[in-house]
Write an enzyme that holds these catalytic residues in place. Structure first.
Site, PDB file in Angstrom:
ATOM      1  N   GLU A 112       0.844  -1.201   0.000  1.00 50.44           N
ATOM      2  CA  GLU A 112       0.000   0.000   0.000  1.00 50.44           C
ATOM      3  C   GLU A 112       0.874   1.244   0.000  1.00 50.44           C
ATOM      4  O   GLU A 112       2.051   1.172   0.322  1.00 50.44           O
ATOM      5  CB  GLU A 112      -0.924  -0.003   1.213  1.00 50.44           C
ATOM      6  CG  GLU A 112      -0.312  -0.523   2.494  1.00 50.44           C
ATOM      7  CD  GLU A 112      -1.337  -0.681   3.620  1.00 50.44           C
ATOM      8  OE1 GLU A 112      -1.276   0.110   4.550  1.00 50.44           O
ATOM      9  OE2 GLU A 112      -2.179  -1.600   3.544  1.00 50.44           O
ATOM     10  N   LYS A 114       2.686   4.626   1.063  1.00 46.49           N
ATOM     11  CA  LYS A 114       3.085   5.221   2.339  1.00 46.49           C
ATOM     12  C   LYS A 114       2.656   6.685   2.294  1.00 46.49           C
ATOM     13  O   LYS A 114       3.231   7.496   1.567  1.00 46.49           O
ATOM     14  CB  LYS A 114       4.596   5.108   2.533  1.00 46.49           C
ATOM     15  CG  LYS A 114       5.048   5.568   3.899  1.00 46.49           C
ATOM     16  CD  LYS A 114       6.498   5.186   4.139  1.00 46.49           C
ATOM     17  CE  LYS A 114       6.963   5.467   5.552  1.00 46.49           C
ATOM     18  NZ  LYS A 114       6.671   6.804   6.039  1.00 46.49           N
ATOM     19  N   ASP A 116       1.980  10.494   3.161  1.00 49.67           N
ATOM     20  CA  ASP A 116       2.844  11.496   3.779  1.00 49.67           C
ATOM     21  C   ASP A 116       2.012  12.498   4.571  1.00 49.67           C
ATOM     22  O   ASP A 116       1.670  13.574   4.100  1.00 49.67           O
ATOM     23  CB  ASP A 116       3.637  12.220   2.679  1.00 49.67           C
ATOM     24  CG  ASP A 116       4.789  13.001   3.260  1.00 49.67           C
ATOM     25  OD1 ASP A 116       5.054  12.863   4.474  1.00 49.67           O
ATOM     26  OD2 ASP A 116       5.417  13.760   2.507  1.00 49.67           O
ATOM     27  N   TYR A 224      -4.862   2.294   8.219  1.00 49.91           N
ATOM     28  CA  TYR A 224      -3.976   1.288   7.637  1.00 49.91           C
ATOM     29  C   TYR A 224      -3.505   0.191   8.595  1.00 49.91           C
ATOM     30  O   TYR A 224      -2.778  -0.705   8.183  1.00 49.91           O
ATOM     31  CB  TYR A 224      -2.768   1.916   6.957  1.00 49.91           C
ATOM     32  CG  TYR A 224      -1.977   2.902   7.801  1.00 49.91           C
ATOM     33  CD1 TYR A 224      -1.432   2.538   9.016  1.00 49.91           C
ATOM     34  CD2 TYR A 224      -1.772   4.196   7.346  1.00 49.91           C
ATOM     35  CE1 TYR A 224      -0.710   3.433   9.769  1.00 49.91           C
ATOM     36  CE2 TYR A 224      -1.041   5.107   8.095  1.00 49.91           C
ATOM     37  CZ  TYR A 224      -0.516   4.722   9.306  1.00 49.91           C
ATOM     38  OH  TYR A 224       0.184   5.606  10.046  1.00 49.91           O
ATOM     39  N   LYS A 320      10.924   3.420   0.038  1.00 47.30           N
ATOM     40  CA  LYS A 320      10.685   4.852  -0.184  1.00 47.30           C
ATOM     41  C   LYS A 320      10.932   5.246  -1.640  1.00 47.30           C
ATOM     42  O   LYS A 320      11.685   4.588  -2.351  1.00 47.30           O
ATOM     43  CB  LYS A 320      11.634   5.657   0.705  1.00 47.30           C
ATOM     44  CG  LYS A 320      11.391   5.450   2.186  1.00 47.30           C
ATOM     45  CD  LYS A 320      10.527   6.522   2.777  1.00 47.30           C
ATOM     46  CE  LYS A 320      11.373   7.681   3.241  1.00 47.30           C
ATOM     47  NZ  LYS A 320      10.589   8.708   3.910  1.00 47.30           N
ATOM     48  N   CYS A 414      10.278  48.241   2.457  1.00 45.10           N
ATOM     49  CA  CYS A 414       9.532  47.721   1.308  1.00 45.10           C
ATOM     50  C   CYS A 414      10.318  48.037   0.038  1.00 45.10           C
ATOM     51  O   CYS A 414      10.701  49.191  -0.174  1.00 45.10           O
ATOM     52  CB  CYS A 414       8.152  48.377   1.261  1.00 45.10           C
ATOM     53  SG  CYS A 414       7.277  48.044  -0.275  1.00 45.10           S
ATOM     54  N   CYS A 417       7.987  50.835  -2.163  1.00 42.31           N
ATOM     55  CA  CYS A 417       7.743  52.228  -1.747  1.00 42.31           C
ATOM     56  C   CYS A 417       8.768  52.718  -0.727  1.00 42.31           C
ATOM     57  O   CYS A 417       8.702  53.875  -0.314  1.00 42.31           O
ATOM     58  CB  CYS A 417       6.333  52.370  -1.202  1.00 42.31           C
ATOM     59  SG  CYS A 417       6.104  51.558   0.405  1.00 42.31           S
ATOM     60  N   CYS A 432       5.042  45.588   4.736  1.00 41.76           N
ATOM     61  CA  CYS A 432       5.162  47.002   4.391  1.00 41.76           C
ATOM     62  C   CYS A 432       4.061  47.733   5.154  1.00 41.76           C
ATOM     63  O   CYS A 432       2.912  47.313   5.143  1.00 41.76           O
ATOM     64  CB  CYS A 432       4.977  47.193   2.887  1.00 41.76           C
ATOM     65  SG  CYS A 432       4.757  48.919   2.422  1.00 41.76           S
ATOM     66  N   CYS A 437       0.868  51.761  -0.450  1.00 43.84           N
ATOM     67  CA  CYS A 437       2.018  51.272  -1.227  1.00 43.84           C
ATOM     68  C   CYS A 437       1.506  50.779  -2.586  1.00 43.84           C
ATOM     69  O   CYS A 437       0.550  50.002  -2.659  1.00 43.84           O
ATOM     70  CB  CYS A 437       2.681  50.126  -0.468  1.00 43.84           C
ATOM     71  SG  CYS A 437       3.861  49.198  -1.472  1.00 43.84           S
TER      72      CYS A 437
HETATM   73  S1  IVH Z   1       1.820   0.782   8.928  1.00 45.88           S
HETATM   74  C1  IVH Z   1       4.227  -0.399  13.056  1.00 45.88           C
HETATM   75  N1  IVH Z   1       1.004   1.749   6.678  1.00 45.88           N
HETATM   76  O1  IVH Z   1       4.689   5.696   8.196  1.00 45.88           O
HETATM   77  C2  IVH Z   1       3.988   0.696  12.129  1.00 45.88           C
HETATM   78  N2  IVH Z   1       2.280   3.167   8.083  1.00 45.88           N
HETATM   79  O2  IVH Z   1       7.410   5.028   9.738  1.00 45.88           O
HETATM   80  C3  IVH Z   1       2.895   0.338  11.183  1.00 45.88           C
HETATM   81  N3  IVH Z   1       2.572   5.451   7.176  1.00 45.88           N
HETATM   82  O3  IVH Z   1       4.153   6.323  11.569  1.00 45.88           O
HETATM   83  C4  IVH Z   1       2.652   1.429  10.275  1.00 45.88           C
HETATM   84  N4  IVH Z   1       1.440   5.131   5.319  1.00 45.88           N
HETATM   85  O4  IVH Z   1       2.544   7.395   9.972  1.00 45.88           O
HETATM   86  C5  IVH Z   1       1.687   2.001   7.796  1.00 45.88           C
HETATM   87  N5  IVH Z   1       0.158   2.461   4.645  1.00 45.88           N
HETATM   88  C6  IVH Z   1       0.838   2.723   5.754  1.00 45.88           C
HETATM   89  C7  IVH Z   1       1.423   3.971   6.010  1.00 45.88           C
HETATM   90  C8  IVH Z   1       2.143   4.165   7.187  1.00 45.88           C
HETATM   91  C9  IVH Z   1       2.119   6.004   6.046  1.00 45.88           C
HETATM   92  C10 IVH Z   1       3.396   6.174   8.173  1.00 45.88           C
HETATM   93  C11 IVH Z   1       2.876   6.089   9.567  1.00 45.88           C
HETATM   94  C12 IVH Z   1       4.016   5.592  10.407  1.00 45.88           C
HETATM   95  C13 IVH Z   1       5.179   5.770   9.506  1.00 45.88           C
HETATM   96  C14 IVH Z   1       6.121   4.638   9.734  1.00 45.88           C
END
Ligand code: IVH
Length: 673
Positions: A112, A114, A116, A224, A320, A414, A417, A432, A437
């Site tokens: 899935e 990750k 942000d 998640y 990542k 500024c 002006c 400013c 201005c």
């Molecule tokens: S599972 C035991 N699934 O990534 C940790 N984490 O460094 C299980 N995050 O703090 C986390 N997407 O905030 C999981 N699909 C995802 C995620 C996810 C983002 C973040 C989460 C966590 C950090 C882990």
């Protein structure tokens, strides 16, 4: 049907509409109909306070600001993931898992994105959302329940006839990219500072002490992982996500991109790598920002066997993505002056392609940001697009810094002006201080003509610039004196476009009062505040005579906004300019005169029951606009009780206290005087 049953049905109906709108993005009724249902709910709650439950949609509005967040312990620690795996490491991860389990049998994984954003834990006890905690240090988090309740896609109650004793779900709070851009536009329009990226906007909102502010910001949550569970068990991650879905807790199980699911069940390292590249290829098209892919062993029994190393699970890994970053050279740092006078430093760079888009400018935000990153003219810097949109300088490549370079000196005047710039205590930006201005006026003109303001669509930003340079317009009111002949004196303006500009100006000559007030660009007066002001004052002259005491009476308008409005109105040039606009042929619509008469001056009228054509809040507004007030409970001091259908305890109380009771007809007669 008893009132209790009726209340429950109504609550469920509204919750369904909230789900359709905020989770599925598929509303099935009009806003107006929805407002009516909501009004009905509020009425029942007001009449029967004992019925109100924590899962009522009325509990999402936000409440009085907190001094600070309470801390609370997680029932199960919130850990983090081992990061920085490259696709090459995916095979190694799979091998390690098999080795640890001591078997050659293939292991299945869920992959899935990750997300942000910020990690959040939701606690449902007997199906009711009782607590929402940030991760904090993993053991103890901050209790952000009030803010989280304002996130409409998070159910206040699990959708289940027999919810488990305890169901904790962890997930990520994010702001969608388009919502982030809109929010920044709004921040700018209202004179607030903007957010650097969606993550900061989400973090700033989740950690708001004022939940009313949080309620006005569009956050999303995607679950998640389970936290602590009681009376519920899952065999694997897929079934957990399915259950979350059935409970109507948002997650990404059914999220599709280009008709393909974003989450993938993978049976081999090859499949995982494939999905890793797939997600990367569609990354820019996602509604939210991601920074990698999370690979999780699907089987929860195996997860348990695998356990943890240090503070991370052995059963998961984050692969990542490199942020789309490039390096380039800063040729110059210029200072831009915004509509609110804010001085914003901007790096002008050698053009460079980042994620397919050529960038030449990047905001450096403010003085302290420049100091923190020590960005200098002549530096080679790493740039990226925040929120996949806004170019930003990530860091300086100090190795490549020229020997002669000096720290950037932020100007205290500024640049346009030359007036002194000032920084207030609670802000990071210099502004400013000259409200005439030219730079501020030019930016204000752009705001004035913008869509949500006077909506003069043929006067876009570029045209404003060229008319400004040619000295055709130097104030709002000049717009309404422009002639076709004047426009034709400019290069690149033909008959047709000149006609169109004049037509589009003429179309704006009869604005609503709220839009007109918003157009004026008074600091902190956004669309909503402008609406409240228009409703309260009814016409432009009364607004121009507004006094601070008066302004403070208006709900939703606080001291900061009041001071800003009253300062503007004390500025004679500002008021003179408004009168000039009017003299140049702008006729501002008043809010219907019936409402502005003061026929109910000083009267306290309690409204109870429901009415055929109007919601009770609308009626209360009518009373306030006519000079009366509408308290929520009946006492000796109440002048009248206005009773509609199904009026309950308040009507009884009125009869007991001999307070005269009005029906709708009598109330209308009173309004007309
Ligand atoms: S599972 C035991 N699934 O990534 C940790 N984490 O460094 C299980 N995050 O703090 C986390 N997407 O905030 C999981 N699909 C995802 C995620 C996810 C983002 C973040 C989460 C966590 C950090 C882990």
């Amino acid at each position: 049907m008893s009132i209790k049953q009726e209340y429950k049905k109504l609550k469920e109906l509204i919750n369904q509409h909230i789900y359709n709108y905020h989770t599925l993005d598929k509303p099935t009724i009009s806003d107006l109909k929805y407002d009516k249902l909501f009004d009905q709910l509020l009425m029942i709650e007001e009449e029967n306070p004992s019925l109100v439950t924590p899962d009522s949609p009325s509990q999402r509005a936000g409440s009085a600001p907190l001094d600070k967040f309470k801390k609370a312990k997680h029932r199960m620690p919130m850990l983090s993931l081992q990061n920085s795996y490259s696709p090459d490491d995916i095979h190694a991860f799979d091998e390690r898992i098999k080795k640890f389990l001591g078997s050659d049998k293939p292991v299945s994984y869920m992959c899935e994105p990750k997300l942000d954003g910020l990690a959040l834990e939701l606690v449902y006890e007997k199906g009711i959302l009782t607590q929402a905690l940030t991760r904090g240090d993993g053991v103890t988090g901050e209790d952000v329940t009030l803010n989280v309740k304002t996130i409409k896609s998070i159910p206040l109650k699990l959708s289940s006839p027999k919810p488990p004793e305890i169901f904790e779900i962890r997930g990520e709070v994010v702001m969608h990219k388009n919502d982030f851009l809109k929010l920044n536009e709004k921040q700018l329009a209202e004179g607030h500072e903007t957010f650097a990226n969606p993550r900061n906007a989400a973090a700033g909102t989740l950690r708001q002490l004022d939940s009313k502010v949080a309620a006005s910001r569009p956050l999303k949550f995607y679950g998640y992982a389970p936290g602590f569970l009681e009376n519920i068990k899952f065999k694997n991650h897929q079934s957990f996500l399915k259950k979350a879905d059935a409970f109507k807790v948002p997650n990404l199980l059914n999220y599709k991109i280009k008709k393909s699911p974003l989450l993938r069940f993978c049976k081999s390292a090859e499949e995982i790598v494939q999905h890793y590249y797939f997600i990367e290829s569609i990354r820019e098209q996602l509604d939210f920002e991601i920074d990698g892919m999370v690979i999780k062993v699907d089987d929860y029994q195996l997860q348990e066997e695998l356990g943890f190393i240090a503070r991370s699970p052995r059963w998961a890994s984050a692969a990542k993505y490199k942020p789309s970053q490039e390096t380039t050279l800063i040729n110059e740092i210029i200072i831009q002056v915004g509509r609110t006078g804010a001085l914003t430093p901007v790096a002008i760079m050698e053009p460079v392609k980042v994620g397919g888009v050529t960038i030449t400018h990047a905001t450096l935000h403010n003085e302290s940001e420049i100091e923190r990153k020590d960005v200098r003219i002549g530096d080679t810097v790493v740039v990226q697009r925040a929120g996949d949109v806004i170019p930003e300088v990530v860091e300086v490549v100090t190795k490549k810094r020229p020997k002669t370079s000096k720290p950037f000196k932020f100007p205290k005047k500024c640049p346009v002006c030359k007036t002194n710039a000032v920084k207030s205590e609670d802000e990071a930006v210099y502004r400013c201080s000259n409200n005439v201005c030219p730079a501020i006026i030019k930016e204000s003109l752009k705001h004035f003509v913008s869509k949500k303001a006077m909506n003069i669509d043929k006067l876009g930003e570029k045209i404003i610039e060229s008319f400004w340079d040619a000295k055709l317009i130097s104030n709002y009111s000049d717009i309404y004196l422009l002639s076709k002949e004047q426009i034709l004196t400019l290069d690149r303006q033909g008959e047709k476009s000149a006609d169109n500009i004049i037509k589009s100006i003429d179309n704006s000559r009869n604005p609503d009062l709220a839009k007109f007030i918003y157009s004026l660009g008074i600091r902190f007066v956004g669309e909503q505040t402008a609406k409240s002001l228009a409703k309260y004052y009814g016409n432009i002259q009364d607004f121009l005579n507004a006094k601070e005491d008066d302004l403070l009476q208006i709900s939703d308008i606080g001291p900061k906004v009041t001071t800003s409005i009253s300062n503007s109105l004390k500025n004679q040039k500002f008021v003179a300019e408004i009168n000039k606009i009017i003299n140049n042929g702008v006729k501002i619509k008043s809010v219907s005169s019936k409402n502005t008469s003061k026929k109910l001056a000083g009267l306290k009228i309690v409204v109870t029951g429901s009415f055929e054509n109007l919601g009770r809040n609308e009626i209360k507004n009518m009373i306030e606009l006519s000079g009366g007030s509408s308290p929520s409970s009946v006492s000796k001091n109440t002048d009248y009780v206005l009773a509609g259908e199904a009026a309950g305890s308040k009507l009884e109380k009125a009869e007991k206290l001999n307070v005269p009771v009005l029906d709708w007809e009598k109330f209308e007669a009173l309004l007309k005087g």
